[in-house]
Design a protein around this motif. Structure first.
Motif, PDB file in Angstrom:
ATOM      1  N   GLY A 147      11.302   4.125  26.530  1.00 44.40           N
ATOM      2  CA  GLY A 147      11.577   3.125  25.508  1.00 44.40           C
ATOM      3  C   GLY A 147      12.851   2.329  25.693  1.00 44.40           C
ATOM      4  O   GLY A 147      13.181   1.496  24.845  1.00 44.40           O
ATOM      5  N   GLN A 148      13.579   2.568  26.804  1.00 47.48           N
ATOM      6  CA  GLN A 148      14.837   1.854  27.024  1.00 47.48           C
ATOM      7  C   GLN A 148      14.875   1.281  28.439  1.00 47.48           C
ATOM      8  O   GLN A 148      14.142   1.742  29.320  1.00 47.48           O
ATOM      9  CB  GLN A 148      16.019   2.805  26.804  1.00 47.48           C
ATOM     10  N   PRO A 149      15.738   0.284  28.681  1.00 50.04           N
ATOM     11  CA  PRO A 149      15.824  -0.300  30.019  1.00 50.04           C
ATOM     12  C   PRO A 149      16.187   0.747  31.066  1.00 50.04           C
ATOM     13  O   PRO A 149      17.114   1.536  30.876  1.00 50.04           O
ATOM     14  CB  PRO A 149      16.929  -1.357  29.872  1.00 50.04           C
ATOM     15  N   ASN A 162      14.035   8.781  23.680  1.00 53.72           N
ATOM     16  CA  ASN A 162      14.929   8.273  24.715  1.00 53.72           C
ATOM     17  C   ASN A 162      15.580   9.459  25.426  1.00 53.72           C
ATOM     18  O   ASN A 162      15.705  10.549  24.876  1.00 53.72           O
ATOM     19  CB  ASN A 162      15.940   7.258  24.168  1.00 53.72           C
ATOM     20  N   GLU A 181       6.390   2.626  29.943  1.00 56.58           N
ATOM     21  CA  GLU A 181       5.912   1.928  28.765  1.00 56.58           C
ATOM     22  C   GLU A 181       4.387   1.968  28.755  1.00 56.58           C
ATOM     23  O   GLU A 181       3.745   2.134  29.791  1.00 56.58           O
ATOM     24  CB  GLU A 181       6.392   0.478  28.749  1.00 56.58           C
ATOM     25  N   ARG A 217      12.261  -1.398  34.785  1.00 53.33           N
ATOM     26  CA  ARG A 217      11.132  -0.930  33.971  1.00 53.33           C
ATOM     27  C   ARG A 217      11.671  -0.268  32.702  1.00 53.33           C
ATOM     28  O   ARG A 217      12.822   0.157  32.643  1.00 53.33           O
ATOM     29  CB  ARG A 217      10.304   0.120  34.747  1.00 53.33           C
ATOM     30  N   THR A 218      10.815  -0.172  31.717  1.00 53.40           N
ATOM     31  CA  THR A 218      11.158   0.567  30.514  1.00 53.40           C
ATOM     32  C   THR A 218      10.948   2.052  30.771  1.00 53.40           C
ATOM     33  O   THR A 218       9.870   2.461  31.214  1.00 53.40           O
ATOM     34  CB  THR A 218      10.284   0.109  29.333  1.00 53.40           C
ATOM     35  N   ALA A 273      19.313  -3.558  22.746  1.00 44.69           N
ATOM     36  CA  ALA A 273      18.432  -3.495  23.919  1.00 44.69           C
ATOM     37  C   ALA A 273      18.786  -4.559  24.950  1.00 44.69           C
ATOM     38  O   ALA A 273      18.787  -4.295  26.167  1.00 44.69           O
ATOM     39  CB  ALA A 273      16.978  -3.642  23.489  1.00 44.69           C
ATOM     40  N   ALA A 308      19.869  -3.820  28.768  1.00 42.19           N
ATOM     41  CA  ALA A 308      19.148  -4.401  29.904  1.00 42.19           C
ATOM     42  C   ALA A 308      20.100  -5.141  30.837  1.00 42.19           C
ATOM     43  O   ALA A 308      19.966  -5.066  32.065  1.00 42.19           O
ATOM     44  CB  ALA A 308      18.052  -5.345  29.398  1.00 42.19           C
TER      45      ALA A 308
END
Length: 299
Positions: free
Chosen positions: A256-258, A117, A97, A252-253, A180, A184
């Motif tokens: 853009g995703q978990p 992604n 991120e 962490r991202t 999201a 997560a």
């Protein structure tokens, strides 16, 4: 060769395109390092022209995009040959991120949205170079097919067909994206089960037909082929935790995703991206190649 001057009024306008070019090149190549090389080469070609030649270009921004697109198209063609020699599986370079806006890190110039992604980038890898360029330029960056045609070197009608074919690949591979917060939660459950070496809990969070792919690039140890099935993946990750005493997992991202970052003695040794659907993990992509982990820090 024209040398840029700090007092050149056109310099700021030209350099302001750097973020756009980096975003374009990363999506086309799946490699931040290669994207930055493309941007540097694009600017080198601009400043290799005389001032008269530069002034004759009606839209410098369009010129820069066209040149960067053509460089990427050439690189995509040669990348297939390079990846045939690549040790093991090749996974697109993961992005962290954004940190500080003023950072000089190219990763901070990439906008994290659906088009970066990991699942999306992996599908792009299955396309021909021309399909990928036509699709990204038109569907992601909204360039008209007339302009795409100038970059790809085909007719607008042909570029429209390329984008349609690419769109079909995306549609055929896409699964409903989980919210999201749900993603997560699933990634956190995987992390806890992995840390506890709880094979049954890992199996429960994995889709029965899940796949796990590692990319060590021949520089570090990684499985050469994807691991398939919930139980084999669960046992593989549990064994890995046994083998890496002291490894810490951090949420962490990733693109853009978990995701998860694995650290050993404070150093990042692996970045994991996930594809989550219906409350379970369908795909895991683990990047261990240290050359692809440069944008990541332990802090």
């Amino acid at each position: 060769m024209t040398t840029p001057s700090a007092h050149d009024p056109s310099l700021s306008a030209i350099m302001s395109e750097r973020r756009h070019l980096t975003n374009l090149a990363y999506r086309l190549l799946g490699s931040l390092a290669d994207a930055e090389d493309v941007v540097q080469e694009t600017y080198a070609r601009w400043y290799a022209m005389s001032r008269r030649q530069q002034d004759a270009i009606q839209s410098p921004a369009a010129w820069l995009t066209k040149v960067a697109g053509r460089i990427c198209l050439d690189l995509l063609g040669s990348a297939r040959a390079r990846r045939e020699r690549y040790v093991g599986e090749w996974i697109p370079e993961p992005l962290p991120e954004r940190t500080e806006p003023a950072s000089g890190d190219p990763a901070d110039r990439v906008t994290l949205d659906e088009s970066v992604n990991m699942a999306f980038l992996v599908v792009l890898e299955s396309m021909t170079p021309a399909e990928r360029v036509a699709f990204i330029l038109h569907d992601v960056f909204r360039y008209p097919f007339a302009e795409v045609a100038e970059i790809v070197g085909r007719t607008p009608a042909a570029c429209r067909q390329l984008a349609t074919s690419a769109r079909r690949r995306i549609r055929d591979s896409r699964v409903p994206t989980a919210p999201a917060a749900q993603q997560a939660g699933v990634v956190r459950a995987f992390k806890q089960a992995w840390e506890g070496k709880d094979i049954n809990a890992l199996i429960a969070i994995l889709d029965p037909e899940a796949t796990a792919t590692g990319d060590g690039g021949g520089l570090v140890t990684a499985v050469l082929h994807p691991v398939r099935g919930a139980e084999p993946i669960a046992r593989f990750f549990a064994d890995r935790m046994d083998a890496r005493s002291g490894m810490e997992l951090v949420e962490r991202t990733v693109n853009g995703q978990p995701g998860l970052v694995a650290q050993l003695d404070g150093a990042t040794v692996s970045v994991l991206a996930f594809d989550v659907a219906d409350g379970r993990i369908k795909h895991i992509w683990a990047v261990l190649n240290p050359e692809k982990l440069r944008p990541w820090t332990a802090g």
